[in-house]
Design a protein around this motif. Structure first.
Motif, PDB file in Angstrom:
ATOM      1  N   THR A  10      33.947  26.926  33.047  1.00  0.00           N
ATOM      2  CA  THR A  10      33.111  27.928  32.347  1.00  0.00           C
ATOM      3  C   THR A  10      32.269  27.446  31.413  1.00  0.00           C
ATOM      4  OG1 THR A  10      35.064  28.413  30.863  1.00  0.00           O
ATOM      5  CG2 THR A  10      35.106  29.595  33.145  1.00  0.00           C
ATOM      6  N   HIS A 204      41.640  34.504  35.976  1.00  0.00           N
ATOM      7  CA  HIS A 204      40.739  34.070  34.740  1.00  0.00           C
ATOM      8  C   HIS A 204      41.393  35.051  33.648  1.00  0.00           C
ATOM      9  CE1 HIS A 204      36.630  34.941  32.648  1.00  0.00           C
ATOM     10  NE2 HIS A 204      37.239  35.857  32.128  1.00  0.00           N
ATOM     11  N   SER A 205      41.608  34.245  32.463  1.00  0.00           N
ATOM     12  CA  SER A 205      42.427  34.695  31.225  1.00  0.00           C
ATOM     13  C   SER A 205      41.721  34.148  30.117  1.00  0.00           C
ATOM     14  CB  SER A 205      43.772  34.574  31.446  1.00  0.00           C
ATOM     15  OG  SER A 205      44.457  35.343  30.211  1.00  0.00           O
ATOM     16  N   HIS A 206      41.537  34.817  29.246  1.00  0.00           N
ATOM     17  CA  HIS A 206      40.900  34.296  28.003  1.00  0.00           C
ATOM     18  C   HIS A 206      42.243  34.034  26.939  1.00  0.00           C
ATOM     19  CE1 HIS A 206      36.670  35.319  28.017  1.00  0.00           C
ATOM     20  NE2 HIS A 206      37.151  35.750  29.237  1.00  0.00           N
ATOM     21  N   TYR A 207      41.826  32.945  25.960  1.00  0.00           N
ATOM     22  CA  TYR A 207      43.040  32.451  25.139  1.00  0.00           C
ATOM     23  C   TYR A 207      43.464  33.112  23.979  1.00  0.00           C
ATOM     24  CZ  TYR A 207      46.000  28.459  24.496  1.00  0.00           C
ATOM     25  OH  TYR A 207      47.133  27.846  24.471  1.00  0.00           O
ATOM     26  N   ALA A 212      47.214  31.947  27.311  1.00  0.00           N
ATOM     27  CA  ALA A 212      46.374  31.763  28.738  1.00  0.00           C
ATOM     28  C   ALA A 212      46.862  30.607  29.572  1.00  0.00           C
ATOM     29  CB  ALA A 212      44.968  31.890  28.364  1.00  0.00           C
ATOM     30  N   ASP A 228      40.399  29.512  36.136  1.00  0.00           N
ATOM     31  CA  ASP A 228      39.159  29.143  35.119  1.00  0.00           C
ATOM     32  C   ASP A 228      39.525  28.455  33.914  1.00  0.00           C
ATOM     33  OD1 ASP A 228      37.757  30.735  36.916  1.00  0.00           O
ATOM     34  OD2 ASP A 228      37.088  32.439  35.674  1.00  0.00           O
ATOM     35  N   THR A 229      38.932  27.461  33.529  1.00  0.00           N
ATOM     36  CA  THR A 229      39.029  26.888  32.325  1.00  0.00           C
ATOM     37  C   THR A 229      38.035  26.475  31.431  1.00  0.00           C
ATOM     38  OG1 THR A 229      39.013  24.631  33.529  1.00  0.00           O
ATOM     39  CG2 THR A 229      41.228  25.708  33.415  1.00  0.00           C
ATOM     40  N   ALA A 235      36.923  25.596  24.072  1.00  0.00           N
ATOM     41  CA  ALA A 235      38.133  26.138  24.854  1.00  0.00           C
ATOM     42  C   ALA A 235      38.860  26.905  23.578  1.00  0.00           C
ATOM     43  CB  ALA A 235      39.077  25.250  25.576  1.00  0.00           C
ATOM     44  N   SER A 239      37.758  31.911  24.037  1.00  0.00           N
ATOM     45  CA  SER A 239      37.338  31.213  25.224  1.00  0.00           C
ATOM     46  C   SER A 239      38.531  31.175  26.211  1.00  0.00           C
ATOM     47  CB  SER A 239      37.013  29.945  24.701  1.00  0.00           C
ATOM     48  OG  SER A 239      36.376  29.298  25.984  1.00  0.00           O
ATOM     49  N   HIS A 240      38.676  29.988  26.896  1.00  0.00           N
ATOM     50  CA  HIS A 240      39.658  29.971  27.981  1.00  0.00           C
ATOM     51  C   HIS A 240      40.540  28.580  27.412  1.00  0.00           C
ATOM     52  CE1 HIS A 240      37.560  32.676  30.573  1.00  0.00           C
ATOM     53  NE2 HIS A 240      36.388  32.156  29.948  1.00  0.00           N
TER      54      HIS A 240
END
Length: 466
Positions: A10, A204-207, A212, A228-229, A235, A239-240
């Motif tokens: 991403t 898909h998960s946000h940090y 996450a 998703d990373t 990151a 973000s991810h």
């Protein structure tokens, strides 16, 4: 049994949208593109979301040209975009002929996978985009906007996933935009979805809440096929999970990604340089890199929380933040439990602020909140109480059909309006979504071609209004 896990990178879209308000330029992407293409990702998410708006409004770039450039340099890897159903990438519902044309042009310019979602999980708002994507023979990924609340149980998500699969989804994404998933909830949800649908499941998960990476691992154990990373320099925080870390965590297990960790070294180094540049310029706020546990306590996404604080500061009522945070779930309950994602997070949050600072609930109602309660955005997950609806919209007639059914075809009219600016067929779609912002971009583009300094003209106009 061993399963190779796919990685969607991403860094070219959601990572910089989450951390630096989508300000990475195409020139900044260019040195990394061919190296990203060599990694062996499942896909590169590089377009859609807020990239279109940011290109025009802040970067003076043609988003269509960005897509073509990325495609030119990434010949091996599938390109992916995020698409807001009947809203496309804009902020209203568009007529079906415009949605169909946008899907057609996106795929023609290089998009291979379209991730389509609706803020209310109203499948009617996805139907046109789904059919158009299938017609163009691209991969259609339907996303479930994940949220919490009394109605959002496993049955709710499984029923919705089955409907998405039946409508033609080639894969399904659990889209946890606020970082609300916990590891065990993820395990249960993915397990249930894998029993319900046959298509691949992407996670898909946000940090934001700090969970996450664990969410990804438990999701994979439960059967998730793709995650998703984001490259580690962009990151974590809002973000991810970091790409390199997840690849290392899965290496040598039954869920090995098959990606070579050493291959990331030049990319990590390159994006680290960009990160330093963004930190020095102030574009990257270090606060966005921190864990925000409030996301789990109040169920409010990080971006929404900062909006609430900003609105209260403007009203001189910062001391009432806790009152607003307690009001958000009440407003959400009144309005049919919408998931808190663009645009519903802004609509619910702003109404909660008004309810508190006015000292009386719904004394002042925003146009957007009224529209959501009326049905302009689609059907809410829970039916809105008729008495409450009447209180908010008065004698106006509620919209119970698919909102786009009330829109007449508008593509030909938009083509006519955009004719003075059109250099390529895609320009009409740029104009359709961003109107005045698009016109300013087109004017700058024309001036550049004529050798006129647009920035100088802008300054002149500011000093001497015409």
């Amino acid at each position: 049994m061993a399963r190779k896990i796919g990685i969607t990178e991403t860094v070219l879209r959601d990572a910089h949208q989450s951390l630096i308000a989508t300000r990475m330029t195409t020139d900044e992407m260019l040195p990394a593109l061919e190296k990203l293409d060599q990694v062996g990702y499942h896909s590169l998410e590089c377009w859609g979301g807020a990239t279109f708006d940011a290109c025009l409004r802040f970067l003076d770039e043609d988003p269509w040209e960005r897509l073509r450039i990325i495609k030119k340099h990434c010949k091996k890897t599938k390109l992916q975009m995020l698409f807001r159903g009947q809203n496309m990438l804009g902020y209203r519902h568009y007529a079906d002929d415009v949605v169909e044309y946008f899907v057609q042009k996106s795929i023609a310019n290089g998009v291979d996978i379209i991730r389509i979602f609706d803020a209310l999980n109203d499948i009617r708002n996805l139907e046109t985009a789904i059919k158009a994507t299938k017609r163009e023979k691209a991969h259609m990924q339907a996303a479930i906007s994940y949220t919490t609340g009394p109605v959002f149980d496993l049955k709710y998500y499984c029923d919705y996933a089955k409907r998405l699969e039946n409508s033609g989804a080639d894969s399904i994404c659990i889209k946890d935009m606020a970082g609300l998933l916990t590891p065990m909830k993820t395990y249960e949800l993915v397990k249930a979805l894998k029993k319900t649908v046959k298509v691949p499941i992407q996670l898909h998960s946000h940090y934001t809440s700090g969970l996450a990476s664990m969410v990804m691992f438990k999701g994979i154990e439960a059967g998730a096929d793709i995650i998703d990373t984001a490259m580690s320099p962009l990151a974590l925080g809002t973000s991810h999970p970091a790409t390199e870390s997840m690849v290392a965590a899965l290496a040598g297990t039954d869920y090995d990604t098959g990606l070579n960790l050493k291959q990331f070294n030049p990319l990590t180094e390159y994006f680290s340089g960009l990160r330093e540049k963004y930190l020095k310029s102030g574009l990257l706020d270090p606060k966005l890199l921190a864990v925000d546990a409030n996301a789990l306590i109040y169920q409010v996404p990080g971006g929404m929380l900062s909006n609430l604080v900003s609105q209260l500061k403007q009203a001189g009522k910062e001391n009432q933040l806790n009152d607003v945070l307690m009001e958000v779930p009440r407003v959400r309950q009144d309005s049919g439990y919408p998931p808190l994602v663009t645009p519903t997070s802004q609509i619910v949050g702003t109404q909660a602020v008004y309810n508190i600072i006015m000292g009386e609930r719904y004394k002042m109602v925003t146009k957007e909140f009224k529209g959501m309660v009326r049905g302009e955005y689609g059907k809410t997950p829970v039916a809105i109480d008729p008495a409450f609806r009447k209180k908010i919209i008065g004698d106006e007639k509620p919209i119970d059909c698919r909102p786009a059914d009330l829109l007449k075809p508008e593509l030909e009219q938009l083509k006519e309006e955009a004719k003075p600016w059109t250099k390529q067929e895609e320009d009409v779609l740029t104009y359709a979504q961003f109107g005045n912002v698009a016109e300013k971009f087109f004017e700058k583009r024309r001036n550049r071609e004529l050798g006129i300094d647009s920035d100088h003209l802008d300054l002149q106009n500011r000093v001497h209004p015409v």
